[in-house]
Design an enzyme around this catalytic site. Structure first.
Site, PDB file in Angstrom:
ATOM      1  N   ARG A 229       0.833  -1.189   0.000  1.00  0.00           N
ATOM      2  CA  ARG A 229       0.000   0.000   0.000  1.00  0.00           C
ATOM      3  C   ARG A 229       0.878   1.254   0.000  1.00  0.00           C
ATOM      4  O   ARG A 229       1.935   1.286   0.635  1.00  0.00           O
ATOM      5  CB  ARG A 229      -0.911   0.012   1.235  1.00  0.00           C
ATOM      6  N   HIS A 277      -0.677  -0.657  -9.830  1.00  0.00           N
ATOM      7  CA  HIS A 277      -1.330  -1.518  -8.827  1.00  0.00           C
ATOM      8  C   HIS A 277      -1.809  -2.825  -9.454  1.00  0.00           C
ATOM      9  O   HIS A 277      -2.978  -3.216  -9.338  1.00  0.00           O
ATOM     10  CB  HIS A 277      -2.498  -0.799  -8.159  1.00  0.00           C
TER      11      HIS A 277
END
Length: 314
Positions: A229, A277
């Protein structure tokens, strides 16, 4: 097979993901009805929600929700909602997620090892230049986070030949490599890392963990792979370490703001690789299979696993 009782699933997704998932879901789960916020669904009809970064307070509109299924392994974008309905939040972990994540980590660890960035820069200059690289057996990869993904990646990195060490919030006594635990052991863990891989969940404890002090404890010239993250890294501190040369390069798959703004300096930094991502992004068919299992389990009176522990944040 999917139950024939009324199943209505709300999909709250970014535009670029919506059609990709919905087309497959409708084909794979023909007995379910799928809605997006644009369809203005009747709130009482919605029984499940498949979401990525839903607006805060939005899911509270649906009184008959049975479960919330966030896209991917991270759930902080859902748990940050103070008005989140009191229903299970179920991680959408696909069987091949660990495989995909390990492939990504090994790929970029090898790219760093074999100085691929410098080789590509030399190619762009039409420059024939010798690059001598150490063997993987001379390089230590440290893994932050020794959950399912971290342990799987450790096995793959070891198979290539890298020396592996790991760190977790709590002790992992069954590791067959050096494993450290707790904040007090972070300095010892970091002190021998040539490549640092972050696989930590985003929680209040990990927010901003990788800061100036943290980075200074890594070996000079170390590189970073963040496949967890973005909020775990303080961007300005990483940029400073890259610019000083203390950190040689970084591969970043997750960011505090996504999509990463076009103006962000990571895009053009000569020592940064940006990936969108996608480290463990699963095929829509696999996500549909997982969704079907979750719904069938709940409709038959069971509780699917893993359910997110809201107190711990994962």
């Amino acid at each position: 097979m999917m139950t024939h009782r009324a199943i209505s699933i709300l999909c709250v997704l970014p535009d670029q993901w919506r059609d990709y998932y919905l087309d497959t879901f409708r084909e794979s789960l023909p007995h379910a009805r799928f809605f997006t916020p644009d369809d203005a669904p009747v709130p009482e009809d919605i029984t499940y929600a498949f979401v990525l970064q839903p607006p805060h307070g939005y899911l509270a509109r649906f009184p008959n929700l049975k479960a919330i299924m966030p896209v991917g392994a991270g759930v902080e974008h859902v748990l940050a909602d103070d008005a989140l309905p009191d229903v299970p939040v179920i991680r959408m972990i696909q069987p091949d997620m660990a495989q995909r994540m390990s492939e990504y980590i090994v790929q970029h660890a090898l790219n760093h090892l074999r100085r691929l960035r410098q080789i590509q820069a030399a190619q762009a200059r039409s420059e024939w230049k010798l690059f001598v690289c150490p063997a993987a057996t001379e390089v230590t990869v440290g893994i932050l986070g020794l959950g399912r993904l971290g342990m799987h990646a450790a096995g793959y990195l070891s198979a290539v030949g890298f020396r592996v060490r790991g760190w977790a919030r709590t002790p992992k006594p069954d590791c067959d490599f050096p494993a450290f635990a707790g904040r007090s052991e972070l300095p010892a863990f970091l002190s021998e890392c040539d490549v640092l891989v972050s696989l930590l969940p985003f929680t209040p404890d990990t927010s901003g963990l990788i800061d100036e002090k943290f980075l200074s404890l890594l070996n000079p010239g170390a590189s970073i792979i963040n496949a967890s993250r973005g909020g775990i890294i303080r961007d300005e501190d990483l940029m400073a370490s890259l610019n000083s040369g203390h950190i040689s390069e970084a591969t970043l798959d997750a960011f505090a703001i996504e999509p990463l703004p076009a103006s962000h300096p990571y895009w053009s930094h000569p020592k940064v690789t940006v990936t969108p991502h996608c480290a463990s992004a699963a095929l829509a068919e696999a996500v549909a299979d997982r969704m079907q299992v979750i719904i069938e389990t709940i409709e038959s009176g069971g509780t699917p696993s893993p359910v997110v522990d809201r107190a711990s944040g994962y």
